[in-house]
Scaffold this motif. Structure first.
Motif, mmCIF file in Angstrom:
data_model
loop_
_atom_site.group_PDB
_atom_site.id
_atom_site.type_symbol
_atom_site.label_atom_id
_atom_site.label_comp_id
_atom_site.label_asym_id
_atom_site.label_seq_id
_atom_site.Cartn_x
_atom_site.Cartn_y
_atom_site.Cartn_z
ATOM 1 N N MET A 54 0.826 -1.208 0.000
ATOM 2 C CA MET A 54 0.000 0.000 0.000
ATOM 3 C C MET A 54 0.860 1.258 0.000
ATOM 4 S SD MET A 54 -3.303 -0.498 -0.118
ATOM 5 C CE MET A 54 -4.019 0.944 0.664
ATOM 6 N N THR A 55 1.951 1.228 0.736
ATOM 7 C CA THR A 55 2.840 2.397 0.778
ATOM 8 C C THR A 55 3.483 2.637 -0.578
ATOM 9 O OG1 THR A 55 3.336 1.796 3.069
ATOM 10 C CG2 THR A 55 4.714 3.466 2.067
ATOM 11 N N GLY A 56 3.929 1.553 -1.211
ATOM 12 C CA GLY A 56 4.506 1.690 -2.548
ATOM 13 C C GLY A 56 3.500 2.190 -3.559
ATOM 14 N N ASN A 57 2.247 1.720 -3.451
ATOM 15 C CA ASN A 57 1.215 2.137 -4.394
ATOM 16 C C ASN A 57 0.919 3.635 -4.292
ATOM 17 O OD1 ASN A 57 0.927 -0.465 -5.323
ATOM 18 N ND2 ASN A 57 -0.798 -0.952 -3.991
ATOM 19 N N THR A 58 0.754 4.119 -3.072
ATOM 20 C CA THR A 58 0.432 5.544 -2.915
ATOM 21 C C THR A 58 1.604 6.427 -3.322
ATOM 22 O OG1 THR A 58 -0.544 7.176 -1.417
ATOM 23 C CG2 THR A 58 1.128 5.751 -0.487
ATOM 24 N N GLY A 59 2.834 5.940 -3.080
ATOM 25 C CA GLY A 59 4.004 6.698 -3.505
ATOM 26 C C GLY A 59 4.095 6.791 -5.017
ATOM 27 N N THR A 60 3.804 5.680 -5.705
ATOM 28 C CA THR A 60 3.845 5.669 -7.168
ATOM 29 C C THR A 60 2.759 6.558 -7.755
ATOM 30 O OG1 THR A 60 4.688 3.402 -7.099
ATOM 31 C CG2 THR A 60 3.817 4.176 -9.195
ATOM 32 N N GLN A 61 1.571 6.585 -7.113
ATOM 33 C CA GLN A 61 0.504 7.474 -7.574
ATOM 34 C C GLN A 61 0.936 8.933 -7.488
ATOM 35 O OE1 GLN A 61 -2.828 6.378 -5.103
ATOM 36 N NE2 GLN A 61 -3.597 4.876 -6.569
ATOM 37 N N SER A 62 1.528 9.324 -6.359
ATOM 38 C CA SER A 62 1.989 10.702 -6.200
ATOM 39 C C SER A 62 3.091 11.020 -7.197
ATOM 40 C CB SER A 62 2.499 10.926 -4.771
ATOM 41 O OG SER A 62 1.451 10.794 -3.841
ATOM 42 N N LEU A 63 3.992 10.058 -7.416
ATOM 43 C CA LEU A 63 5.073 10.253 -8.382
ATOM 44 C C LEU A 63 4.510 10.540 -9.768
ATOM 45 C CD1 LEU A 63 8.056 10.014 -9.338
ATOM 46 C CD2 LEU A 63 7.636 7.566 -9.598
ATOM 47 N N ALA A 64 3.498 9.771 -10.195
ATOM 48 C CA ALA A 64 2.908 9.961 -11.521
ATOM 49 C C ALA A 64 2.287 11.345 -11.645
ATOM 50 C CB ALA A 64 1.861 8.877 -11.784
ATOM 51 N N VAL A 65 1.601 11.788 -10.588
ATOM 52 C CA VAL A 65 0.965 13.115 -10.606
ATOM 53 C C VAL A 65 2.013 14.207 -10.734
ATOM 54 C CG1 VAL A 65 -0.327 14.782 -9.212
ATOM 55 C CG2 VAL A 65 -1.079 12.397 -9.320
ATOM 56 N N VAL A 66 3.098 14.100 -9.959
ATOM 57 C CA VAL A 66 4.119 15.140 -9.946
ATOM 58 C C VAL A 66 4.883 15.174 -11.263
ATOM 59 C CG1 VAL A 66 6.240 15.929 -8.828
ATOM 60 C CG2 VAL A 66 4.360 15.075 -7.445
ATOM 61 N N GLY A 126 4.595 7.585 2.433
ATOM 62 C CA GLY A 126 4.689 7.163 1.041
ATOM 63 C C GLY A 126 4.245 8.252 0.082
ATOM 64 N N THR A 127 3.150 8.928 0.413
ATOM 65 C CA THR A 127 2.653 10.021 -0.432
ATOM 66 C C THR A 127 3.667 11.146 -0.514
ATOM 67 O OG1 THR A 127 0.370 9.486 0.166
ATOM 68 C CG2 THR A 127 0.766 11.662 -0.772
ATOM 69 N N LEU A 128 4.248 11.520 0.639
ATOM 70 C CA LEU A 128 5.231 12.607 0.663
ATOM 71 C C LEU A 128 6.522 12.214 -0.067
ATOM 72 C CD1 LEU A 128 4.768 14.008 4.283
ATOM 73 C CD2 LEU A 128 3.968 14.990 2.126
ATOM 74 N N THR A 129 6.912 10.948 0.055
ATOM 75 C CA THR A 129 8.108 10.488 -0.657
ATOM 76 C C THR A 129 7.911 10.583 -2.166
ATOM 77 O OG1 THR A 129 8.627 8.947 1.129
ATOM 78 C CG2 THR A 129 9.682 8.540 -0.981
ATOM 79 N N GLY A 130 6.764 10.096 -2.648
ATOM 80 C CA GLY A 130 6.469 10.158 -4.076
ATOM 81 C C GLY A 130 6.332 11.573 -4.595
ATOM 82 N N THR A 131 6.046 12.511 -3.685
ATOM 83 C CA THR A 131 5.927 13.923 -4.075
ATOM 84 C C THR A 131 7.272 14.635 -4.016
ATOM 85 O OG1 THR A 131 3.662 13.983 -3.204
ATOM 86 C CG2 THR A 131 4.759 16.105 -3.568
ATOM 87 N N PRO A 142 12.918 14.557 -13.343
ATOM 88 C CA PRO A 142 12.198 13.904 -12.242
ATOM 89 C C PRO A 142 11.696 12.507 -12.574
ATOM 90 C CG PRO A 142 10.869 15.642 -13.224
ATOM 91 C CD PRO A 142 12.243 15.773 -13.802
ATOM 92 N N ALA A 143 11.579 12.184 -13.862
ATOM 93 C CA ALA A 143 11.095 10.847 -14.225
ATOM 94 C C ALA A 143 12.066 9.745 -13.823
ATOM 95 C CB ALA A 143 10.814 10.771 -15.727
ATOM 96 N N VAL A 144 13.343 10.105 -13.549
ATOM 97 C CA VAL A 144 14.282 9.065 -13.130
ATOM 98 C C VAL A 144 13.972 8.566 -11.727
ATOM 99 C CG1 VAL A 144 16.120 9.972 -14.591
ATOM 100 C CG2 VAL A 144 16.024 10.676 -12.217
#
Length: 457
Positions: free
Chosen positions: A331-343, A407-412, A425-427
């Motif tokens: 779940m943590t990885g999923n929310t981080g990846t979602q935030s990453l995609a948005v950013v 996770g959300t803050l990390t992905g952001t 940032p895509a890297v």
């Protein structure tokens, strides 16, 4: 049962059969008429459907103009293959008909010696123009622009401008906009063809033109130019140099190619695959490009095992904690990846400001807290009814809340930091964010469980 074909696939199959019939019946004139009537995209699809010996004959019978259109629509690897089949002389003829931006991208990937060999075989004017394009930085507007535009004078009348358009329209990439230049070739205004068509006969171009022209410098990044075309809804943008001289234009179809290419590149990076891997990449080349990244993630992932080992005593005392470990990490990885995609999508071609950064972080914090509260309450109830222990349910719920926020803050924050330091940032790819969040989530999960170990039964 045969596969069900779409209408487009059925159409391509019909075209391919028609092309094959003309090729095998030795009817080159009819084939030439057929080719001139087929869209360049469909020519590429027909080429892909043919067997190698039919492909060779197909290419040799295609008129030069259609060959250029077909070649522009293929990958670099296929272009090399096509030019190899055509031979040096016919290849040069095709190159001189191709869009300069597409040809510059092809030449850029060749070795310097091969590039110079081809350029020296071309007409002097074409070679000079291509060398100029290749002198601009990769992925700059200069590499993308076309010098095939219509320039007119402010003193011209609508009739004079229209006659000029008739003479040069066939070699221009766009007639939607007419660019007004002075004697020094500096851009002073722009007139749309629509306004010119409905203008009074006694008017002059200076009466019709708009003087506030949206332009792009020749060194601007292609992604920024794409955003400008999107923001202003233009069909083309003029490109100028430092002295305001009109160098060329970029059109919306060129920008679409760039947008798709950049999106593919970002998706590849976010997946950890790298932008240089596609369908045509050889297996061992793909391995060489992927392996270093995966080895790095492997060593980072070992930290997760170390954390589990560190909390081994906690896990032995409360075996039920192991049941929820994959869920917490996933779940943590999923929310981080979602935030990453948005950013990453939001940062595409956009410059950051402090206000924008803090607004985004605050929003993602609210998102993380809200998602964490909902999921935390839900998993607490599930854990209680499954294991019959409110304390265990509370530990898992609080852990999930904390890890989802982290996770959300990390992905952001990671892509924002990379962008701040001028790194794409895509890297900050999905695997990297997921691996880091695995480490953080397990540490938080077992840390909270150890703190309340005495309360667990």
């Amino acid at each position: 049962m045969p596969p069900i074909l779409t209408a487009q696939e059925m159409y391509i199959r019909q075209l391919t059969e028609e092309a094959l019939g003309l090729l095998r019946q030795e009817r080159p004139t009819d084939f030439e008429h057929f080719a001139r009537d087929v869209h360049p995209y469909d020519l590429v699809q027909i080429y892909h459907e043919l067997l190698p010996h039919d492909q060779n004959r197909f290419l040799h019978l295609l008129p030069i103009e259609q060959l250029a259109d077909l070649t522009e629509s293929t990958s670099n690897a296929e272009q090399v293959e096509i030019f190899g089949i055509l031979g040096p002389e016919r290849s040069i003829d095709v190159m001189q008909q191709m869009d300069e931006g597409d040809l510059a991208r092809f030449l850029h990937d060749l070795t310097p010696n091969k590039r110079e060999e081809l350029l020296s075989s071309m007409q002097v004017s074409s070679a000079t123009s291509l060398r100029k394009l290749l002198s601009y930085p990769p992925e700059s507007v200069g590499r993308l622009m076309s010098e095939r535009f219509i320039a007119i004078s402010a003193e011209d009348t609508p009739r004079q401008a229209t006659e000029h358009i008739r003479r040069v329209a066939s070699i221009s990439d766009t007639i939607s906009y007419l660019y007004v230049v002075d004697e020094e070739k500096r851009l002073v205004g722009v007139v749309s063809y629509h306004d010119l068509f409905f203008a009074a006969e006694d008017a002059t171009i200076s009466d019709l033109m708009k003087k506030r022209v949206i332009t792009v410098p020749v060194t601007m990044d292609q992604e920024e130019a794409a955003r400008l075309i999107q923001d202003y809804d233009f069909l083309a943008l003029p490109v100028i140099d430092e002295s305001q001289k009109l160098c060329g234009v970029i059109t919306v179809d060129d920008i679409l190619d760039i947008v798709v290419s950049e999106a593919d590149e970002d998706v590849a990076k976010m997946g950890g695959g790298g932008k240089d891997i596609d369908f045509d990449t050889k297996a061992f080349v793909a391995v060489r490009r992927r392996l270093p990244w995966l080895i790095l993630l492997l060593f980072i992932g070992l930290v997760s095992g170390s954390i589990v080992g560190y909390f081994e005593d906690t896990l032995q005392q409360i075996v039920a904690l192991a049941f929820f470990m994959p869920m917490i990490a996933g779940m943590t990885g999923n929310t981080g990846t979602q935030s990453l995609a948005v950013v990453v999508r939001g940062l595409n071609g956009r410059k950051l400001t402090a206000k924008t950064v803090w607004k985004l972080i605050r929003r993602e914090l609210v998102v993380g807290v809200s998602i964490g509260v909902c999921c935390g309450i839900l998993i607490t109830l599930i854990a209680y009814f499954w294991q019959g222990d409110w304390i265990l349910g509370g530990i898992i719920g609080i852990s999930l809340l904390a890890t989802l926020i982290i996770g959300t803050l990390t992905g952001t924050c990671i892509p924002l930091l990379l962008s701040r330091f001028k790194v794409d940032p895509a890297v900050a790819s999905g695997p990297l964010i997921t691996t880091l969040n695995d480490i953080l989530s397990l540490f938080i999960y077992f840390g909270i469980a150890s703190r309340f170990l005495g309360m667990l039964g």
